[in-house]
Enzyme design. Structure first.
Site: not given
Ligand code: PGA
Length: 247
Positions: A9, A11, A92, A94, A162, A168, A207
């Site tokens: 992803n 983003k 997601h 976010e 997640e 992140g 992560s």
């Molecule tokens: P990350 O994000 O691997 O940077 O923690 C995962 C995600 O939000 O899909």
């Protein structure tokens, strides 16, 4: 029986120059055992699909629940399919946090994705406060029940667990915590969808990096990963893909 899936992803990261990473990934991993999916920003879907030439799958990061109409700035599932996407990430955390997306909305988007022939990668996950309050299973169970449409199949639906606090941050749950949630999600999917629920891939996200991928992929009911930051560089994502192929 469930083919492993390494999903990236990007983003809100990447321009045309970033497509060099896709070429590097394909060159380094010409025939992976696992399925590989990259979800760039919408502006790059068409170019990435051309660059990928069918060697990896390409997906969007969101779609509208309607097929077309007066929705300025939004993108319909059919438009993603039209420019070469086969998948779309939905719900997601976010999007749930930044755009107020409810599970009902995610469910409607998943139905729209299915109508356009896209595989929906539906995300669920608890905040740190919800985990501390002991609400994790109830929360992800409710998100799963509300976000996955009736009639979903193993072919058109992937679930990503997640934890919001792991995205992140460099922090990950313990392997026991990941197994607890994945085993729970599997049981819920089987209870609702039977053999189709048995066949749906369950990804862990938050992560994931080369240094922790092997142990995460050895965890119960983990069929792959949804990778954010570490999917931006072919070397890192490739190392995660190798760990998945070896699992
Ligand atoms: P990350 O994000 O691997 O940077 O923690 C995962 C995600 O939000 O899909």
């Amino acid at each position: 029986m469930r083919r492993k899936l390494a999903a990236g992803n990007w983003k809100m990261n990447g321009t045309k120059a970033s497509l060099a990473e896709v070429a590097a990934l394909i060159a380094a991993h010409p025939s992976p055992k696992s399925e590989v999916l990259l979800c760039p920003p919408a502006t790059l879907v068409a170019a990435m699909a051309t660059a990928a030439a069918g060697k990896i799958a390409v997906g969007g990061q969101d779609c509208h629940m309607k097929a077309s109409g007066a929705h300025t700035g939004d993108i319909a599932a059919e438009m993603l399919a039209d420019c070469g996407a086969s998948h779309v990430i939905l719900g997601h955390s976010e999007r749930r946090a930044d755009h107020g997306e409810s599970s009902d909305m995610v469910c409607a988007k998943a139905a729209a994705a299915r109508a356009a022939g896209l595989v929906a990668v539906i995300c669920v996950g608890e905040t740190e406060a919800q985990r501390d309050a002991g609400e994790t299973l109830a929360l992800v169970g409710a998100q799963l029940a509300g976000s996955v449409p009736d009639g979903a199949t193993a072919a058109n639906t992937v679930i990503a667990y997640e934890p919001v606090w792991a995205i992140g941050t460099g922090r990950t749950p313990t392997l026991e915590q990941i197994a607890e949630v994945h085993d729970f999600l599997r049981a819920e999917l089987v209870a609702r969808f039977g053999t189709e629920g048995e066949g749906m891939r369950l990804l862990y996200g938050g992560s994931v990096k080369p240094s922790n991928a092997t142990e995460i992929f050895a965890t119960s009911n983990v069929d792959g990963a949804l990778v954010g930051g570490a999917s931006l560089k072919a070397a890192d994502f490739g190392a995660i893909l190798s760990a998945l192929d070896a699992a």
